[in-house]
Design an enzyme around this catalytic site. Structure first.
Site, PDB file in Angstrom:
ATOM      1  N   ALA A  60       0.725  -1.171   0.115  1.00 34.01           N
ATOM      2  CA  ALA A  60      -0.110   0.001  -0.142  1.00 34.01           C
ATOM      3  C   ALA A  60       0.908   1.132  -0.052  1.00 34.01           C
ATOM      4  O   ALA A  60       2.032   1.243   0.594  1.00 34.01           O
ATOM      5  CB  ALA A  60      -0.751  -0.176   1.012  1.00 34.01           C
ATOM      6  N   GLY A 100       0.811  -4.937   1.297  1.00 32.48           N
ATOM      7  CA  GLY A 100      -0.467  -5.272   0.384  1.00 32.48           C
ATOM      8  C   GLY A 100       0.071  -5.757  -0.982  1.00 32.48           C
ATOM      9  O   GLY A 100      -0.950  -6.552  -1.702  1.00 32.48           O
ATOM     10  N   GLU A 103      -0.134  -9.443  -0.242  1.00 29.68           N
ATOM     11  CA  GLU A 103      -1.516  -9.767  -0.119  1.00 29.68           C
ATOM     12  C   GLU A 103      -2.212 -10.163  -1.262  1.00 29.68           C
ATOM     13  O   GLU A 103      -3.267 -11.021  -1.625  1.00 29.68           O
ATOM     14  CB  GLU A 103      -2.285  -8.930   0.761  1.00 29.68           C
ATOM     15  N   GLU A 123       4.597  -4.759   7.376  1.00 31.61           N
ATOM     16  CA  GLU A 123       3.426  -3.617   8.122  1.00 31.61           C
ATOM     17  C   GLU A 123       3.748  -3.320   9.421  1.00 31.61           C
ATOM     18  O   GLU A 123       3.964  -2.212   9.830  1.00 31.61           O
ATOM     19  CB  GLU A 123       2.062  -4.230   7.706  1.00 31.61           C
TER      20      GLU A 123
HETATM   21  C1  LIG Z   1      -5.454  -2.477   3.967  1.00 36.30           C
HETATM   22  C2  LIG Z   1      -4.266  -2.549   3.187  1.00 36.30           C
HETATM   23  C3  LIG Z   1      -2.994  -2.627   4.069  1.00 36.30           C
HETATM   24  C4  LIG Z   1      -1.763  -2.579   3.375  1.00 36.30           C
HETATM   25  C5  LIG Z   1      -0.650  -2.687   4.171  1.00 36.30           C
HETATM   26  C6  LIG Z   1       0.682  -2.194   3.421  1.00 36.30           C
HETATM   27  O1  LIG Z   1       1.018  -2.651   2.384  1.00 36.30           O
HETATM   28  S1  LIG Z   1       1.768  -1.203   4.335  1.00 36.30           S
HETATM   29  C7  LIG Z   1       3.114  -1.028   3.200  1.00 36.30           C
HETATM   30  C8  LIG Z   1       4.050  -2.038   3.443  1.00 36.30           C
HETATM   31  N1  LIG Z   1       4.980  -2.038   2.643  1.00 36.30           N
HETATM   32  C9  LIG Z   1       6.131  -1.648   3.233  1.00 36.30           C
HETATM   33  O2  LIG Z   1       6.388  -1.215   4.371  1.00 36.30           O
HETATM   34  C10 LIG Z   1       7.618  -1.471   2.160  1.00 36.30           C
HETATM   35  C11 LIG Z   1       8.165  -0.182   2.243  1.00 36.30           C
HETATM   36  N2  LIG Z   1       9.189  -0.260   1.498  1.00 36.30           N
HETATM   37  C12 LIG Z   1      10.355  -0.698   1.639  1.00 36.30           C
HETATM   38  O3  LIG Z   1      10.789  -1.549   2.305  1.00 36.30           O
HETATM   39  C13 LIG Z   1      11.429  -0.279   0.611  1.00 36.30           C
HETATM   40  O4  LIG Z   1      11.003   0.784   0.001  1.00 36.30           O
HETATM   41  C14 LIG Z   1      11.830  -1.047  -0.811  1.00 36.30           C
HETATM   42  C15 LIG Z   1      10.352  -1.576  -1.215  1.00 36.30           C
HETATM   43  C16 LIG Z   1      12.332  -2.637  -0.346  1.00 36.30           C
HETATM   44  C17 LIG Z   1      12.922  -0.613  -1.451  1.00 36.30           C
HETATM   45  O5  LIG Z   1      13.962  -0.176  -0.887  1.00 36.30           O
HETATM   46  P1  LIG Z   1      14.885   0.825  -1.829  1.00 36.30           P
HETATM   47  O6  LIG Z   1      15.894   0.943  -0.864  1.00 36.30           O
HETATM   48  O7  LIG Z   1      15.258   0.084  -3.052  1.00 36.30           O
HETATM   49  O8  LIG Z   1      14.272   1.990  -2.003  1.00 36.30           O
HETATM   50  P2  LIG Z   1      13.719   3.182  -1.026  1.00 36.30           P
HETATM   51  O9  LIG Z   1      13.462   2.524   0.147  1.00 36.30           O
HETATM   52  O10 LIG Z   1      14.539   4.106  -1.104  1.00 36.30           O
HETATM   53  O11 LIG Z   1      12.116   3.462  -1.766  1.00 36.30           O
HETATM   54  C18 LIG Z   1      12.143   4.086  -3.034  1.00 36.30           C
HETATM   55  C19 LIG Z   1      11.174   4.989  -3.179  1.00 36.30           C
HETATM   56  O12 LIG Z   1       9.832   4.569  -2.798  1.00 36.30           O
HETATM   57  C20 LIG Z   1       9.222   5.064  -1.586  1.00 36.30           C
HETATM   58  N3  LIG Z   1       8.202   4.032  -1.068  1.00 36.30           N
HETATM   59  C21 LIG Z   1       8.605   2.706  -1.002  1.00 36.30           C
HETATM   60  N4  LIG Z   1       7.686   2.116  -0.516  1.00 36.30           N
HETATM   61  C22 LIG Z   1       6.733   2.743  -0.237  1.00 36.30           C
HETATM   62  C23 LIG Z   1       5.138   2.455   0.169  1.00 36.30           C
HETATM   63  N5  LIG Z   1       4.826   1.288   0.148  1.00 36.30           N
HETATM   64  N6  LIG Z   1       4.521   3.532  -0.054  1.00 36.30           N
HETATM   65  C24 LIG Z   1       4.867   4.928  -0.597  1.00 36.30           C
HETATM   66  N7  LIG Z   1       6.242   5.000  -1.110  1.00 36.30           N
HETATM   67  C25 LIG Z   1       7.125   3.849  -0.960  1.00 36.30           C
HETATM   68  C26 LIG Z   1      10.108   5.565  -0.779  1.00 36.30           C
HETATM   69  O13 LIG Z   1       9.774   6.450   0.112  1.00 36.30           O
HETATM   70  C27 LIG Z   1      11.333   5.902  -1.838  1.00 36.30           C
HETATM   71  O14 LIG Z   1      10.838   7.514  -2.290  1.00 36.30           O
HETATM   72  P3  LIG Z   1      11.590   8.817  -1.547  1.00 36.30           P
HETATM   73  O15 LIG Z   1      10.899   9.823  -2.303  1.00 36.30           O
HETATM   74  O16 LIG Z   1      13.007   8.491  -1.728  1.00 36.30           O
HETATM   75  O17 LIG Z   1      11.262   8.631  -0.038  1.00 36.30           O
END
Ligand SMILES: CC/C=C/CC(=O)SCCNC(=O)CCNC(=O)[C@H](O)C(C)(C)COP(=O)(O)OP(=O)(O)OC[C@H]1O[C@@H](n2cnc3c(N)ncnc32)[C@H](O)[C@@H]1OP(=O)(O)O
Length: 725
Positions: A60, A100, A103, A123
């Site tokens: 998400a 998500g 999921e 999460e």
């Molecule tokens: C009811 C539904 C519920 C759903 C629950 C969820 O899904 S909550 C989300 C769960 N997902 C996460 O927690 C994943 C979070 N992301 C990461 O762990 C990492 O970003 C990655 C995907 C492993 C990639 O890592 P990497 O080091 O390659 O890159 P960055 O971390 O720098 O990420 C790149 C940019 O992408 C943005 N970003 C990453 N994930 C998300 C996200 N889930 N939502 C929004 N934005 C995300 C991150 O912030 C970076 O952008 P910046 O502009 O540099 O901040």
């Protein structure tokens, strides 16, 4: 957005939202539309879901959780829609399938992954739980123990492990999309009932209740005040106790509790703060956007004490060939032995470790006492002990020996970078790299630029942090930089509280209950009281250089507590001497026991100095320690030592054991409310006018005066002129 395409019998839905295909409301809408289109089209016999640019989805869109049109409830029904499709749906997992994203894949009837893909339900790390039915489907697929582990820790697992767990049906080394389309064609017409996870029973575990009770104890112990792990646990337990639909209802309830908890906001703030600090900038206008790093093909570490050993280990783990240097053979052999032990332990933790960490090969790791071997390295990290004269001598030598472009880093926790740089002929290439102990474990790297440090040097140090899998935070040069400078008033308050009537165990308990990994006195015993004692002697605050007639509890007109010095004079250095603020079972022991000797000593000390012992409640302990630390943070921001409150928070979470679910000290201050922080500091400052650390900073006062703006606006209230850099 998601893109729908149909070329053959298999319709393709591609999740598309760069850079990580986060599931925004718009992406979900197009995913739903695509599914409905495929369902309605009689020529479509199967569906394949994949992600754009080699990434399935990172879950998400975390930013969406704070918007009024919330994502929370939107994804679960779409996952159900996927699962209930009468046409087989195959997930083609490349890159990451997280949260998500995973999921969605669990709603699919088949999952095929690239061998390099990673999967997880992280999460919990952002204060939530997998709220799109993931806590109910995953245990049905891989069993309760493995699901509980993934959901309560949030760890990412590689595709090979996912295959072993049964999380994916197949892994491929070549084109995942083509393999998924092949699989989709193959399964057309096969019954889907057995592939719908919601219809499967949760696999039985012998004595499930006993297993769950034990697991809960472990989860609670590791959570240290963080809500999400326990609520993740409860959601999985619901899967073992109730039918699918009821489990989903429970999951939604728990998700809502977490979503509205301050902890989720704090953890999501911390997630973005860690990413924001990568975009560093200095008051002189240098920044990440224009500075390019230099390549580091070979490095050197000088000094193989505890810090040097950890730094060498980090570099080897990052596959950076290096030379490790000591002043003489005796220290070199001691250091080499310790490094080899650390590396062997690290290798054991890694899959195929000994092969990956090629530390027996001298081309990768060379030990020497010969400075001449540093001629061709690209970067040197000096990690000798904190002595300005010694560091200057080494830097003088380095500037003569090292090639002109080499970056010269000093691992110091407080010393002046400009003074160290002044011993060289290339101050633009001198930079502070403050590692935290143990350096191969702790994630923080405080990167300190001096007056002459070039943008290239900063960019190279940041690049090094990334290679070492650390969080680099760029800060300006002042005594103690950011982390230790904020720590001084905190520790000072803790000691003053003892003078006034408290005990080490009471102070530690309050701060550990707040969520710190370790309270200030246990920390001091662990680090060794002699470290601070040496520094205070160097500063002339104690010891032979203290002018005769200096009042025992005053230095430079300010309150001073000689308590730590008095303990050191008694040989009480903490764990290493089995005595410090606590008693330990033996020298080097770890079990702290309250010490009656110390209690008695404190009473006598108060009698000697005519201090009336008073009861100090938990609120005062917490506020005096934390608000003085936060107050220093505001002074640091006002001086331009750090470019935003996120920097301070990232430093505290990653280097000082600050509880992440409280978002860092500055975020915490914003949740307490700046007017309250100010009022409390004013109250304590009036009671202790000789303690400058309690005097509210001008910047804090200004922020309160302008109406307590949100944290992200704080820096806009600083005038450019206030920066001292
Ligand atoms: C009811 C539904 C519920 C759903 C629950 C969820 O899904 S909550 C989300 C769960 N997902 C996460 O927690 C994943 C979070 N992301 C990461 O762990 C990492 O970003 C990655 C995907 C492993 C990639 O890592 P990497 O080091 O390659 O890159 P960055 O971390 O720098 O990420 C790149 C940019 O992408 C943005 N970003 C990453 N994930 C998300 C996200 N889930 N939502 C929004 N934005 C995300 C991150 O912030 C970076 O952008 P910046 O502009 O540099 O901040």
């Amino acid at each position: 957005m998601a893109q729908y395409a149909r070329g053959s019998a298999v319709a393709v839905i591609r999740l598309r939202n760069p850079p990580v295909n986060a599931l925004s409301l718009a992406v979900l809408q197009t995913l739903e539309d695509g599914l409905k289109k495929a369902d309605a089209d009689p020529s479509v016999k199967a569906v394949m879901i994949c992600g754009e640019n080699g990434k399935f989805s990172a879950g998400a869109d975390i930013r969406g959780f704070s918007s009024p049109k919330r994502l929370g409830g939107a994804l679960g029904p779409i996952v159900s829609l996927i699962e209930s499709s009468e046409k087989p749906v195959v997930a083609a997992i490349e890159g990451v399938a997280l949260g998500g994203g995973l999921e969605v894949a669990l709603g699919c009837h088949y999952r095929i992954a690239h061998v390099k893909a990673r999967m997880g339900l992280p999460e919990v790390t952002i204060g939530l739980l997998p709220g799109a039915e993931g806590t109910q489907r995953l245990p049905r697929l891989i069993g309760v123990p493995a699901a509980l582990d993934m959901i309560t820790t949030g760890k990412h697992i590689p595709a090979t492990e996912a295959l072993k767990l049964g999380l994916v049906d197949e892994i491929v080394e070549e084109n995942t999309i083509e393999a998924a389309i092949r699989l989709a064609n193959k399964v057309i017409g096969q019954p889907l009932g057995p592939r719908r996870l919601s219809l499967k029973p949760v696999p039985k575990v012998p004595n499930m209740e006993a297993f769950l009770d034990e697991a809960l104890v472990k989860v609670k112990r590791q959570a240290r005040g963080c809500l999400a792990p326990e609520l993740c646990f409860q959601a999985v337990r619901a899967a073992t106790q109730s039918p699918f639909a009821e489990g989903v209802r429970r999951e939604r309830e728990l998700f809502q509790v977490l979503l509205s908890s301050g902890q989720a906001q704090a953890l999501q703030y911390a997630f973005f703060a860690e990413r924001a600090v990568r975009r560093w900038a200095t008051p002189s206008g240098a920044s990440w956007s224009s500075a390019a790093p230099q390549p580091v093909r070979r490095a050197a570490v000088i000094g193989l004490g505890t810090m040097g050993q950890g730094i060498v280990t980090s570099l080897v783990k990052a596959n950076i060939p290096l030379v490790a240097l000591e002043q003489d053979l005796e220290n070199l052999n001691k250091g080499r032995k310790a490094v080899m032990l650390l590396l062997q332990r690290e290798a054991m933790k890694m899959e195929g470790g000994a092969q990956i960490l090629d530390f027996h090969n001298p081309a990768h790791l060379q030990f020497t006492v010969d400075f001449d071997l540093l001629r061709d390295v690209d970067l040197v990290i000096e990690a000798v002990f904190e002595n300005m004269a010694l560091k200057k001598e080494i830097f003088h030598k380095l500037s003569k020996i090292c090639k002109p472009g080499a970056l010269l880093c000093t691992n110091t926790s407080a010393l002046n970078i400009d003074e160290i740089a002044s011993a060289t002929n290339r101050p633009q290439q001198v930079i502070g790299t403050h590692f935290f102990s143990p350096a191969h474990v702790m994630r923080l790297l405080e990167i300190i630029y001096g007056r002459h440090t070039s943008p290239t040097a900063i960019a190279t140090a940041m690049q090094l942090a990334k290679a070492l899998k650390k969080v680099g935070v760029v800060v300006g040069n002042c005594f103690g930089f950011v982390g230790n400078r904020m720590m001084f008033p905190y520790v000072q308050q803790a000691v003053f509280l003892l003078e006034e009537g408290s005990r080490p165990e009471a102070v530690d308990q309050v701060l550990e209950d707040f969520g710190f990994k370790i309270g200030p006195f246990r920390m001091s015993d662990l680090a060794g009281l002699d470290v601070g004692w040496r520094s205070r002697k160097d500063q002339g605050l104690t010891g032979p250089s203290l002018p005769a007639g200096t009042p025992a509890r005053q230095r430079h007109g300010q309150r001073y507590s000689p308590l730590p010095d008095l303990l050191c004079e008694q040989g009480r250095f903490g764990q290493k001497t089995a005595r410090g603020w606590y008693l330990y079972e033996k020298a080097g022991g770890r079990t702290a026991t309250p010490d009656p000797w110390l209690h008695n000593f404190l009473s006598q000390y108060r009698d000697t100095h005519g201090i009336q012992t008073r009861f100090i409640d938990q609120e005062e302990i917490l506020e005096r320690c934390l608000f003085s630390l936060i107050n220093e943070g505001f002074a640091i921001l006002a001086e331009g030592i750090a470019s935003g409150p996120e920097h301070l928070d990232v430093i505290y979470i990653n280097g000082y054991g600050w509880p992440e679910h409280r978002g860092g000290p500055m975020f915490y201050a914003s949740t307490v409310g700046l007017p309250r922080v100010l009022a409390k500091l004013q109250k304590y400052s009036e009671a202790h006018p000789d303690v400058p650390g309690l005097r509210p900073s001008a910047f804090l006062k200004k922020l309160v005066a302008v109406g307590n703006p949100p944290l992200k606006e704080w820096m806009s209230y600083l005038s450019q002129q206030s920066s001292k850099l």
